[in-house]
Design an enzyme around this catalytic site. Structure first.
Site, mmCIF file in Angstrom:
data_model
loop_
_atom_site.group_PDB
_atom_site.id
_atom_site.type_symbol
_atom_site.label_atom_id
_atom_site.label_comp_id
_atom_site.label_asym_id
_atom_site.label_seq_id
_atom_site.Cartn_x
_atom_site.Cartn_y
_atom_site.Cartn_z
ATOM 1 C CB CYS A 240 -0.919 -0.004 1.229
ATOM 2 S SG CYS A 240 -1.905 1.484 1.367
ATOM 3 C CB CYS B 228 -0.543 2.452 4.094
ATOM 4 S SG CYS B 228 -2.035 1.803 3.365
ATOM 5 C CG ASP B 229 3.169 1.100 4.457
ATOM 6 O OD1 ASP B 229 2.750 1.608 5.510
ATOM 7 O OD2 ASP B 229 2.917 -0.058 4.114
#
Ligand code: NAP
Length: 315
Positions: free
Chosen positions: A136, A139-140
Protein backbone atom coordinates in the site's frame (compact mmCIF):
# COMPACT_ATOMS: atom_id res chain seq x y z
CA UNK A 1 -23.78 -4.11 19.53
CA UNK A 2 -26.33 -6.23 21.38
CA UNK A 3 -26.34 -9.97 20.62
CA UNK A 4 -28.78 -11.47 18.09
CA UNK A 5 -29.69 -8.35 16.20
CA UNK A 6 -32.11 -8.88 13.32
CA UNK A 7 -31.95 -6.78 10.13
CA UNK A 8 -33.65 -6.90 6.76
CA UNK A 9 -30.47 -6.27 4.79
CA UNK A 10 -27.00 -7.00 6.11
CA UNK A 11 -24.10 -5.77 3.99
CA UNK A 12 -20.68 -7.34 4.48
CA UNK A 13 -17.91 -4.90 3.55
CA UNK A 14 -17.70 -1.13 3.23
CA UNK A 15 -15.98 -0.51 -0.10
CA UNK A 16 -17.71 1.23 -3.03
CA UNK A 17 -19.97 -1.81 -3.61
CA UNK A 18 -21.05 -2.15 0.03
CA UNK A 19 -21.66 1.54 0.63
CA UNK A 20 -23.54 1.99 -2.67
CA UNK A 21 -25.70 -1.02 -1.76
CA UNK A 22 -26.29 0.65 1.63
CA UNK A 23 -27.41 3.89 -0.06
CA UNK A 24 -29.94 2.10 -2.26
CA UNK A 25 -31.21 -0.21 0.49
CA UNK A 26 -31.53 2.77 2.86
CA UNK A 27 -33.53 4.74 0.29
CA UNK A 28 -35.81 1.70 -0.03
CA UNK A 29 -36.35 2.13 3.75
CA UNK A 30 -34.83 -1.22 4.60
CA UNK A 31 -32.55 0.22 7.33
CA UNK A 32 -29.48 -1.73 6.15
CA UNK A 33 -26.54 -2.42 8.41
CA UNK A 34 -23.02 -2.39 6.94
CA UNK A 35 -20.28 -4.36 8.68
CA UNK A 36 -17.17 -2.43 7.71
CA UNK A 37 -14.71 -5.33 7.71
CA UNK A 38 -11.02 -4.59 8.34
CA UNK A 39 -10.85 -1.50 6.14
CA UNK A 40 -13.55 1.19 6.10
CA UNK A 41 -13.95 2.20 2.46
CA UNK A 42 -12.28 -0.99 1.21
CA UNK A 43 -9.27 -0.98 -1.07
CA UNK A 44 -10.40 2.28 -2.71
CA UNK A 45 -9.77 4.07 0.60
CA UNK A 46 -6.10 3.11 0.34
CA UNK A 47 -5.76 4.82 -3.04
CA UNK A 48 -4.28 8.29 -2.86
CA UNK A 49 -6.21 9.84 -5.74
CA UNK A 50 -8.99 8.37 -7.85
CA UNK A 51 -9.06 10.08 -11.23
CA UNK A 52 -11.68 8.00 -13.00
CA UNK A 53 -14.74 8.15 -10.76
CA UNK A 54 -17.28 10.27 -12.64
CA UNK A 55 -18.24 13.58 -11.09
CA UNK A 56 -14.77 14.46 -9.82
CA UNK A 57 -12.94 16.14 -12.72
CA UNK A 58 -10.02 17.07 -10.45
CA UNK A 59 -9.82 13.56 -8.94
CA UNK A 60 -10.79 12.66 -5.39
CA UNK A 61 -8.93 11.07 -2.47
CA UNK A 62 -9.85 7.40 -2.02
CA UNK A 63 -10.51 7.80 1.70
CA UNK A 64 -12.47 11.00 1.05
CA UNK A 65 -14.67 9.27 -1.53
CA UNK A 66 -15.34 6.46 0.98
CA UNK A 67 -16.36 9.02 3.61
CA UNK A 68 -18.71 10.70 1.12
CA UNK A 69 -20.29 7.33 0.23
CA UNK A 70 -20.74 6.58 3.93
CA UNK A 71 -22.20 10.01 4.72
CA UNK A 72 -24.71 9.73 1.87
CA UNK A 73 -25.83 6.22 2.89
CA UNK A 74 -26.15 7.24 6.55
CA UNK A 75 -28.20 10.31 5.59
CA UNK A 76 -30.91 7.91 4.39
CA UNK A 77 -30.78 5.63 7.43
CA UNK A 78 -27.99 3.11 6.79
CA UNK A 79 -25.99 2.09 9.84
CA UNK A 80 -22.26 1.47 9.55
CA UNK A 81 -20.81 -0.81 12.24
CA UNK A 82 -17.05 -1.24 12.78
CA UNK A 83 -17.30 -4.98 12.90
CA UNK A 84 -15.95 -8.01 11.05
CA UNK A 85 -18.03 -10.99 9.90
CA UNK A 86 -16.32 -14.32 10.69
CA UNK A 87 -18.86 -16.98 9.78
CA UNK A 88 -22.14 -17.32 7.92
CA UNK A 89 -24.92 -19.87 8.27
CA UNK A 90 -27.22 -20.10 5.25
CA UNK A 91 -28.79 -23.40 6.35
CA UNK A 92 -31.95 -21.75 7.67
CA UNK A 93 -33.74 -18.43 7.39
CA UNK A 94 -33.23 -15.82 8.59
CA UNK A 95 -29.56 -16.27 7.74
CA UNK A 96 -27.04 -16.01 10.54
CA UNK A 97 -23.79 -14.03 10.53
CA UNK A 98 -21.32 -14.27 13.41
CA UNK A 99 -19.09 -11.23 13.89
CA UNK A 100 -16.27 -10.11 16.18
CA UNK A 101 -18.82 -8.56 18.50
CA UNK A 102 -21.85 -10.84 18.34
CA UNK A 103 -24.39 -12.28 15.96
CA UNK A 104 -26.80 -10.94 13.34
CA UNK A 105 -29.76 -12.58 11.68
CA UNK A 106 -30.74 -11.16 8.30
CA UNK A 107 -33.53 -11.64 5.76
CA UNK A 108 -31.10 -10.86 2.96
CA UNK A 109 -27.35 -10.44 2.70
CA UNK A 110 -25.20 -8.48 0.28
CA UNK A 111 -21.63 -9.72 0.18
CA UNK A 112 -19.10 -7.06 -0.80
CA UNK A 113 -16.02 -8.29 1.02
CA UNK A 114 -13.68 -7.31 -1.83
CA UNK A 115 -10.22 -8.71 -2.36
CA UNK A 116 -6.76 -8.62 -0.81
CA UNK A 117 -3.34 -8.13 -2.42
CA UNK A 118 -1.66 -11.21 -3.91
CA UNK A 119 1.66 -12.12 -2.31
CA UNK A 120 4.79 -12.71 -4.40
CA UNK A 121 5.47 -15.86 -2.36
CA UNK A 122 9.24 -15.32 -2.13
CA UNK A 123 11.47 -16.12 0.86
CA UNK A 124 11.29 -13.50 3.66
CA UNK A 125 8.24 -11.74 2.15
CA UNK A 126 6.05 -12.27 5.20
CA UNK A 127 8.89 -11.69 7.70
CA UNK A 128 9.85 -8.34 6.11
CA UNK A 129 6.31 -7.03 5.56
CA UNK A 130 6.14 -3.76 7.47
CA UNK A 131 9.96 -3.74 7.57
CA UNK A 132 10.47 -2.54 4.01
CA UNK A 133 7.89 -4.64 2.16
CA UNK A 134 4.45 -3.14 1.60
CA UNK A 135 1.29 -3.55 -0.49
CA UNK A 136 0.00 0.00 0.00
CA UNK A 137 1.80 3.09 -1.27
CA UNK A 138 -0.70 5.50 0.27
CA UNK A 139 -0.18 3.88 3.68
CA UNK A 140 3.59 3.45 3.62
CA UNK A 141 5.06 5.65 0.84
CA UNK A 142 5.92 8.39 3.32
CA UNK A 143 8.35 6.09 5.18
CA UNK A 144 10.56 6.00 2.09
CA UNK A 145 11.45 9.67 1.89
CA UNK A 146 14.74 10.03 -0.06
CA UNK A 147 15.11 6.24 -0.16
CA UNK A 148 15.40 3.71 -2.97
CA UNK A 149 12.23 1.78 -3.74
CA UNK A 150 11.39 -1.17 -6.00
CA UNK A 151 7.87 -1.77 -7.30
CA UNK A 152 6.83 -5.14 -8.75
CA UNK A 153 3.99 -5.49 -11.29
CA UNK A 154 3.00 -4.30 -14.73
CA UNK A 155 -0.66 -3.32 -14.30
CA UNK A 156 -2.44 -0.07 -13.52
CA UNK A 157 -1.90 -0.52 -9.78
CA UNK A 158 1.88 -0.90 -10.12
CA UNK A 159 2.18 2.18 -12.33
CA UNK A 160 -0.21 4.34 -10.36
CA UNK A 161 1.40 3.47 -7.04
CA UNK A 162 4.96 3.74 -8.41
CA UNK A 163 4.18 7.27 -9.59
CA UNK A 164 2.75 8.09 -6.18
CA UNK A 165 5.92 6.83 -4.44
CA UNK A 166 8.08 9.16 -6.60
CA UNK A 167 6.75 11.97 -4.38
CA UNK A 168 8.88 10.61 -1.55
CA UNK A 169 11.53 8.20 -2.81
CA UNK A 170 14.83 9.22 -4.40
CA UNK A 171 14.32 6.54 -7.09
CA UNK A 172 11.61 4.04 -8.01
CA UNK A 173 12.58 0.95 -10.03
CA UNK A 174 9.67 -0.94 -11.53
CA UNK A 175 10.41 -4.62 -12.08
CA UNK A 176 8.15 -6.59 -14.40
CA UNK A 177 8.26 -10.22 -15.50
CA UNK A 178 7.58 -9.42 -19.18
CA UNK A 179 8.53 -6.60 -21.55
CA UNK A 180 4.94 -5.46 -22.09
CA UNK A 181 2.68 -3.85 -19.55
CA UNK A 182 -1.03 -4.21 -18.83
CA UNK A 183 -1.19 -0.65 -17.47
CA UNK A 184 -3.08 1.99 -19.46
CA UNK A 185 -1.08 4.08 -21.91
CA UNK A 186 -1.52 7.36 -20.01
CA UNK A 187 0.01 5.88 -16.87
CA UNK A 188 2.79 4.19 -18.86
CA UNK A 189 3.71 7.48 -20.54
CA UNK A 190 3.70 9.37 -17.27
CA UNK A 191 5.96 6.79 -15.65
CA UNK A 192 8.36 6.51 -18.59
CA UNK A 193 8.78 10.29 -18.65
CA UNK A 194 9.32 10.59 -14.89
CA UNK A 195 12.97 11.37 -14.02
CA UNK A 196 12.91 9.24 -10.83
CA UNK A 197 11.59 6.11 -12.53
CA UNK A 198 13.66 3.19 -13.89
CA UNK A 199 12.52 -0.11 -15.40
CA UNK A 200 13.89 -3.63 -15.22
CA UNK A 201 12.01 -5.94 -17.60
CA UNK A 202 11.75 -9.70 -18.15
CA UNK A 203 12.80 -10.07 -14.54
CA UNK A 204 11.37 -11.61 -11.37
CA UNK A 205 12.26 -11.08 -7.73
CA UNK A 206 13.29 -14.42 -6.24
CA UNK A 207 14.14 -13.47 -2.66
CA UNK A 208 13.97 -10.57 -0.22
CA UNK A 209 17.15 -10.19 1.82
CA UNK A 210 17.40 -8.63 5.27
CA UNK A 211 16.84 -9.52 8.91
CA UNK A 212 15.37 -6.55 10.78
CA UNK A 213 14.71 -4.61 7.61
CA UNK A 214 14.80 -5.12 3.86
CA UNK A 215 18.28 -4.59 2.44
CA UNK A 216 18.26 -6.04 -1.06
CA UNK A 217 16.42 -8.24 -3.53
CA UNK A 218 17.65 -11.19 -5.52
CA UNK A 219 16.56 -10.99 -9.15
CA UNK A 220 16.46 -13.37 -12.08
CA UNK A 221 16.17 -12.49 -15.74
CA UNK A 222 13.59 -14.93 -17.11
CA UNK A 223 15.09 -14.91 -20.60
CA UNK A 224 18.80 -15.26 -19.86
CA UNK A 225 18.40 -16.88 -16.37
CA UNK A 226 21.05 -14.40 -15.22
CA UNK A 227 20.86 -13.71 -11.48
CA UNK A 228 21.60 -10.35 -9.87
CA UNK A 229 21.04 -8.35 -6.70
CA UNK A 230 19.54 -4.88 -6.27
CA UNK A 231 19.97 -2.87 -3.10
CA UNK A 232 16.75 -1.25 -1.97
CA UNK A 233 15.07 0.18 1.11
CA UNK A 234 11.55 -0.67 0.01
CA UNK A 235 9.64 -3.23 -2.02
CA UNK A 236 6.04 -2.49 -3.01
CA UNK A 237 4.15 -5.43 -4.52
CA UNK A 238 1.18 -4.84 -6.86
CA UNK A 239 0.57 -8.10 -8.72
CA UNK A 240 -3.19 -8.46 -8.43
CA UNK A 241 -5.67 -9.57 -5.82
CA UNK A 242 -7.39 -12.60 -4.33
CA UNK A 243 -11.09 -12.41 -3.45
CA UNK A 244 -11.97 -12.45 0.26
CA UNK A 245 -14.34 -15.38 -0.06
CA UNK A 246 -12.88 -18.00 2.33
CA UNK A 247 -15.90 -17.65 4.65
CA UNK A 248 -18.27 -18.70 1.87
CA UNK A 249 -16.37 -21.79 0.64
CA UNK A 250 -18.72 -24.75 0.31
CA UNK A 251 -21.68 -22.44 0.97
CA UNK A 252 -21.90 -20.47 -2.27
CA UNK A 253 -20.94 -21.28 -5.84
CA UNK A 254 -17.57 -19.81 -6.77
CA UNK A 255 -15.14 -19.78 -9.66
CA UNK A 256 -11.88 -21.71 -9.45
CA UNK A 257 -10.15 -18.51 -8.36
CA UNK A 258 -12.63 -17.99 -5.52
CA UNK A 259 -14.82 -15.26 -7.01
CA UNK A 260 -18.47 -15.67 -5.97
CA UNK A 261 -20.66 -16.50 -8.95
CA UNK A 262 -23.56 -14.11 -9.57
CA UNK A 263 -26.09 -13.78 -12.36
CA UNK A 264 -26.96 -10.48 -14.03
CA UNK A 265 -29.14 -9.60 -11.01
CA UNK A 266 -26.22 -10.00 -8.60
CA UNK A 267 -27.93 -13.11 -7.19
CA UNK A 268 -25.76 -15.92 -5.84
CA UNK A 269 -27.06 -19.50 -5.86
CA UNK A 270 -28.57 -18.88 -2.38
CA UNK A 271 -31.95 -17.08 -2.41
CA UNK A 272 -31.69 -13.66 -0.78
CA UNK A 273 -27.89 -13.65 -0.84
CA UNK A 274 -26.31 -11.24 -3.32
CA UNK A 275 -22.71 -10.39 -4.13
CA UNK A 276 -21.27 -7.17 -5.56
CA UNK A 277 -17.92 -5.55 -6.27
CA UNK A 278 -14.55 -7.22 -6.53
CA UNK A 279 -15.67 -10.36 -4.64
CA UNK A 280 -17.79 -11.17 -7.69
CA UNK A 281 -15.85 -9.36 -10.41
CA UNK A 282 -12.53 -10.66 -11.70
CA UNK A 283 -12.80 -8.50 -14.82
CA UNK A 284 -13.41 -4.78 -14.27
CA UNK A 285 -12.58 -4.01 -10.61
CA UNK A 286 -13.20 -0.28 -10.88
CA UNK A 287 -14.73 1.94 -8.20
CA UNK A 288 -17.51 2.89 -10.59
CA UNK A 289 -18.30 -0.69 -11.64
CA UNK A 290 -18.25 -1.90 -8.03
CA UNK A 291 -20.57 0.94 -7.01
CA UNK A 292 -22.90 -0.02 -9.87
CA UNK A 293 -22.91 -3.67 -8.81
CA UNK A 294 -23.68 -2.62 -5.23
CA UNK A 295 -26.64 -0.52 -6.35
CA UNK A 296 -27.93 -3.40 -8.51
CA UNK A 297 -27.60 -5.87 -5.62
CA UNK A 298 -29.60 -3.59 -3.32
CA UNK A 299 -32.34 -3.05 -5.91
CA UNK A 300 -32.62 -6.81 -6.35
CA UNK A 301 -32.55 -7.42 -2.57
CA UNK A 302 -35.44 -4.95 -2.26
CA UNK A 303 -37.43 -6.87 -4.90
CA UNK A 304 -36.61 -10.17 -3.19
CA UNK A 305 -37.84 -8.91 0.20
CA UNK A 306 -41.04 -7.52 -1.36
CA UNK A 307 -41.73 -10.89 -3.01
CA UNK A 308 -41.06 -12.70 0.27
CA UNK A 309 -43.45 -10.40 2.09
CA UNK A 310 -46.15 -10.85 -0.59
CA UNK A 311 -45.78 -14.65 -0.41
CA UNK A 312 -46.06 -14.66 3.39
CA UNK A 313 -49.07 -12.34 3.46
CA UNK A 314 -50.88 -14.62 0.95
CA UNK A 315 -50.08 -17.74 3.01
P1 NAP B 1 -3.45 -6.64 -12.92
O1 NAP B 1 -3.95 -5.73 -13.98
O2 NAP B 1 -3.96 -8.03 -12.85
O3 NAP B 1 -1.86 -6.66 -13.08
C1 NAP B 1 -1.09 -7.50 -12.29
C2 NAP B 1 0.34 -7.40 -12.77
O4 NAP B 1 1.15 -8.16 -11.91
C3 NAP B 1 0.54 -7.92 -14.18
O5 NAP B 1 1.39 -7.07 -14.89
C4 NAP B 1 1.16 -9.28 -13.96
O6 NAP B 1 2.07 -9.65 -14.95
C5 NAP B 1 1.91 -9.07 -12.67
N1 NAP B 1 2.02 -10.32 -11.91
C6 NAP B 1 1.04 -11.16 -11.52
N2 NAP B 1 1.53 -12.17 -10.79
C7 NAP B 1 2.86 -11.97 -10.72
C8 NAP B 1 3.89 -12.67 -10.09
N3 NAP B 1 3.69 -13.78 -9.38
N4 NAP B 1 5.16 -12.18 -10.21
C9 NAP B 1 5.39 -11.05 -10.91
N5 NAP B 1 4.43 -10.33 -11.52
C10 NAP B 1 3.17 -10.79 -11.41
O7 NAP B 1 -3.66 -6.06 -11.44
P2 NAP B 1 -3.82 -4.54 -10.93
O8 NAP B 1 -2.76 -3.68 -11.51
O9 NAP B 1 -3.94 -4.63 -9.46
O10 NAP B 1 -5.20 -4.08 -11.55
C11 NAP B 1 -6.38 -4.82 -11.24
C12 NAP B 1 -7.57 -4.19 -11.94
O11 NAP B 1 -7.82 -2.92 -11.37
C13 NAP B 1 -7.33 -3.96 -13.43
O12 NAP B 1 -8.55 -4.16 -14.11
C14 NAP B 1 -6.93 -2.51 -13.51
O13 NAP B 1 -7.25 -1.90 -14.75
C15 NAP B 1 -7.75 -1.93 -12.37
N6 NAP B 1 -7.10 -0.71 -11.83
C16 NAP B 1 -7.39 0.45 -12.47
C17 NAP B 1 -6.80 1.62 -12.04
C18 NAP B 1 -7.12 2.88 -12.78
O14 NAP B 1 -7.93 2.83 -13.70
N7 NAP B 1 -6.55 4.00 -12.44
C19 NAP B 1 -5.89 1.63 -10.97
C20 NAP B 1 -5.60 0.42 -10.34
C21 NAP B 1 -6.21 -0.76 -10.80
P3 NAP B 1 1.58 -10.08 -16.41
O15 NAP B 1 1.19 -8.81 -17.10
O16 NAP B 1 2.76 -10.77 -16.99
O17 NAP B 1 0.43 -11.03 -16.19
Amino acid sequence: MSDNKHVKVLILGSGPAGLSAALYAARAELAPVVLTGMQLGGQAALTHTIENYPGFPEGVGGAQLGELFQKQAEAFGAKVEFDLANAVDFSQRPYKVTTDSGEYTADSIIISTGASPTLLKIPNEVELTGKGISYCATCDGWFFKDKKVVVVGGGDSAFEEALFITRYASSVTLIHRRDEFRAGQILQNRAKEHPKMNFILNTVVTEAVGTDKLESLKLKNVITNEESTIETDGLFIFIGHVPNSQMFKGKLEMSELGYIKVNDKMETNMPGVFAAGEIADPTFRQVVTSAGMGAAAAIQATRYLEEQEATHSQA
